[in-house]
Scaffold this motif. Structure first.
Motif, PDB file in Angstrom:
ATOM      1  N   CYS A  94       4.897  11.449   8.063  1.00  0.00           N
ATOM      2  CA  CYS A  94       5.929  11.519   7.033  1.00  0.00           C
ATOM      3  C   CYS A  94       5.938  12.910   6.415  1.00  0.00           C
ATOM      4  CB  CYS A  94       5.666  10.478   5.959  1.00  0.00           C
ATOM      5  SG  CYS A  94       6.896  10.502   4.636  1.00  0.00           S
ATOM      6  N   PRO A  95       7.056  13.637   6.533  1.00  0.00           N
ATOM      7  CA  PRO A  95       7.186  14.908   5.814  1.00  0.00           C
ATOM      8  C   PRO A  95       7.842  14.663   4.455  1.00  0.00           C
ATOM      9  CG  PRO A  95       8.997  14.677   7.354  1.00  0.00           C
ATOM     10  CD  PRO A  95       8.132  13.439   7.502  1.00  0.00           C
ATOM     11  N   LEU A  96       7.424  15.415   3.464  1.00  0.00           N
ATOM     12  CA  LEU A  96       8.042  15.366   2.143  1.00  0.00           C
ATOM     13  C   LEU A  96       8.283  16.790   1.656  1.00  0.00           C
ATOM     14  CD1 LEU A  96       5.998  12.716   0.087  1.00  0.00           C
ATOM     15  CD2 LEU A  96       8.261  12.440   1.089  1.00  0.00           C
ATOM     16  N   PRO A  97       9.298  16.984   0.814  1.00  0.00           N
ATOM     17  CA  PRO A  97       9.527  18.323   0.254  1.00  0.00           C
ATOM     18  C   PRO A  97       8.618  18.607  -0.948  1.00  0.00           C
ATOM     19  CG  PRO A  97      11.234  16.828  -0.494  1.00  0.00           C
ATOM     20  CD  PRO A  97      10.372  16.055   0.483  1.00  0.00           C
ATOM     21  N   THR A  98       7.860  17.604  -1.409  1.00  0.00           N
ATOM     22  CA  THR A  98       6.985  17.757  -2.571  1.00  0.00           C
ATOM     23  C   THR A  98       5.535  17.500  -2.161  1.00  0.00           C
ATOM     24  OG1 THR A  98       7.277  15.431  -3.184  1.00  0.00           O
ATOM     25  CG2 THR A  98       8.810  17.017  -4.178  1.00  0.00           C
ATOM     26  N   PRO A  99       4.558  17.968  -2.950  1.00  0.00           N
ATOM     27  CA  PRO A  99       3.148  17.796  -2.578  1.00  0.00           C
ATOM     28  C   PRO A  99       2.578  16.410  -2.855  1.00  0.00           C
ATOM     29  CG  PRO A  99       3.309  19.076  -4.582  1.00  0.00           C
ATOM     30  CD  PRO A  99       4.722  18.867  -4.096  1.00  0.00           C
ATOM     31  N   SER A 100       3.414  15.471  -3.258  1.00  0.00           N
ATOM     32  CA  SER A 100       2.947  14.103  -3.443  1.00  0.00           C
ATOM     33  C   SER A 100       4.112  13.141  -3.253  1.00  0.00           C
ATOM     34  CB  SER A 100       2.334  13.916  -4.835  1.00  0.00           C
ATOM     35  OG  SER A 100       3.332  14.058  -5.825  1.00  0.00           O
ATOM     36  N   GLY A 101       3.776  11.888  -3.085  1.00  0.00           N
ATOM     37  CA  GLY A 101       4.783  10.849  -2.931  1.00  0.00           C
ATOM     38  C   GLY A 101       4.107   9.546  -2.590  1.00  0.00           C
ATOM     39  N   SER A 102       4.899   8.598  -2.120  1.00  0.00           N
ATOM     40  CA  SER A 102       4.344   7.309  -1.734  1.00  0.00           C
ATOM     41  C   SER A 102       5.239   6.659  -0.691  1.00  0.00           C
ATOM     42  CB  SER A 102       4.207   6.383  -2.945  1.00  0.00           C
ATOM     43  OG  SER A 102       5.478   6.061  -3.470  1.00  0.00           O
ATOM     44  N   MET A 103       4.658   5.700  -0.003  1.00  0.00           N
ATOM     45  CA  MET A 103       5.390   4.896   0.963  1.00  0.00           C
ATOM     46  C   MET A 103       5.039   3.435   0.723  1.00  0.00           C
ATOM     47  SD  MET A 103       5.044   7.065   4.522  1.00  0.00           S
ATOM     48  CE  MET A 103       6.022   5.893   5.474  1.00  0.00           C
ATOM     49  N   SER A 104       6.007   2.571   0.918  1.00  0.00           N
ATOM     50  CA  SER A 104       5.791   1.129   0.858  1.00  0.00           C
ATOM     51  C   SER A 104       6.801   0.488   1.786  1.00  0.00           C
ATOM     52  CB  SER A 104       5.965   0.608  -0.572  1.00  0.00           C
ATOM     53  OG  SER A 104       7.286   0.846  -1.028  1.00  0.00           O
ATOM     54  N   GLY A 105       6.635  -0.801   2.030  1.00  0.00           N
ATOM     55  CA  GLY A 105       7.615  -1.450   2.888  1.00  0.00           C
ATOM     56  C   GLY A 105       7.144  -2.785   3.401  1.00  0.00           C
ATOM     57  N   TYR A 106       7.763  -3.182   4.509  1.00  0.00           N
ATOM     58  CA  TYR A 106       7.399  -4.455   5.133  1.00  0.00           C
ATOM     59  C   TYR A 106       7.814  -4.432   6.596  1.00  0.00           C
ATOM     60  CZ  TYR A 106      12.349  -5.592   4.281  1.00  0.00           C
ATOM     61  OH  TYR A 106      13.719  -5.566   4.241  1.00  0.00           O
ATOM     62  N   TYR A 107       7.186  -5.324   7.348  1.00  0.00           N
ATOM     63  CA  TYR A 107       7.564  -5.581   8.738  1.00  0.00           C
ATOM     64  C   TYR A 107       8.157  -6.978   8.787  1.00  0.00           C
ATOM     65  CZ  TYR A 107       4.288  -1.788   9.879  1.00  0.00           C
ATOM     66  OH  TYR A 107       3.622  -0.597   9.948  1.00  0.00           O
ATOM     67  N   MET A 108       9.172  -7.153   9.614  1.00  0.00           N
ATOM     68  CA  MET A 108       9.682  -8.489   9.906  1.00  0.00           C
ATOM     69  C   MET A 108       9.098  -8.903  11.253  1.00  0.00           C
ATOM     70  SD  MET A 108      11.438  -9.606   7.379  1.00  0.00           S
ATOM     71  CE  MET A 108      12.055 -11.100   8.153  1.00  0.00           C
ATOM     72  N   PHE A 109       8.518 -10.079  11.263  1.00  0.00           N
ATOM     73  CA  PHE A 109       7.924 -10.664  12.451  1.00  0.00           C
ATOM     74  C   PHE A 109       8.690 -11.921  12.830  1.00  0.00           C
ATOM     75  CE2 PHE A 109       4.363  -8.209  10.907  1.00  0.00           C
ATOM     76  CZ  PHE A 109       3.615  -7.897  12.029  1.00  0.00           C
ATOM     77  N   GLU A 110       8.453 -12.394  14.041  1.00  0.00           N
ATOM     78  CA  GLU A 110       8.882 -13.725  14.459  1.00  0.00           C
ATOM     79  C   GLU A 110       7.658 -14.456  14.969  1.00  0.00           C
ATOM     80  OE1 GLU A 110      12.041 -13.731  17.330  1.00  0.00           O
ATOM     81  OE2 GLU A 110      13.497 -12.924  15.893  1.00  0.00           O
ATOM     82  N   ASP A 111       7.565 -15.751  14.605  1.00  0.00           N
ATOM     83  CA  ASP A 111       6.474 -16.558  15.148  1.00  0.00           C
ATOM     84  C   ASP A 111       6.871 -17.070  16.536  1.00  0.00           C
ATOM     85  OD1 ASP A 111       8.115 -18.815  14.792  1.00  0.00           O
ATOM     86  OD2 ASP A 111       7.038 -19.509  13.016  1.00  0.00           O
TER      87      ASP A 111
END
Length: 136
Positions: A94-111
């Motif tokens: 992940c590139p960012l234009p600032t010296p800090s940041g964060s990432m979050s999210g989710y995956y969708m799965f199928e059973d």
């Protein structure tokens, strides 16, 4: 530091590393270069059934609070199938234009029956090595 979340029987672990600029680049190029982090993700299927990772959803925030949403099929070009107690690992960046940041999210799965479910990716910090971590 390892960031970790468990939801729907899926354990997601994240390790992050800052990628410093190449010292062989001219000083002007190093200053213009984005800050870049590599993240290494391990997905453990702790359920009693087979699952398949179908899509990803990322919310990336830079140090100024600007948000970018990234969505797509699978991860790194794959939609892995995980048997019970099996793991899958991959790395990305992940590139960012600032010296800090964060990432979050989710995956969708199928059973195995084709029923979709969401597994949360833990929020993780993108900080320079000498910076104080501000998340989790």
């Amino acid at each position: 530091m390892i960031y970790e979340a468990v939801s729907q029987g899926i354990r997601i672990s994240v390790e992050v590393e800052y990628i410093p600029p190449d010292d062989d680049l001219p000083a002007t190029s190093r200053r213009q270069r984005a800050y870049v982090w590599a993240y290494h993700i391990t997905i453990d299927n702790e359920r009693g059934d087979q699952v398949q990772l179908m899509t990803r959803h990322w919310t990336i925030m830079d140090g100024l609070g600007r948000i970018e949403i990234v969505e797509g099929d699978g991860v790194v070009g794959q939609q892995p199938i995980l048997e019970p107690q099996e793991s899958y690992s991959y790395s990305s960046g992940c590139p960012l234009p600032t010296p800090s940041g964060s990432m979050s999210g989710y995956y969708m799965f199928e059973d195995e029956d084709g029923k979709p479910f969401k597994a949360t990716i833990p929020t993780f910090s993108l900080d320079l090595p000498e910076a104080r971590r501000i998340l989790n």
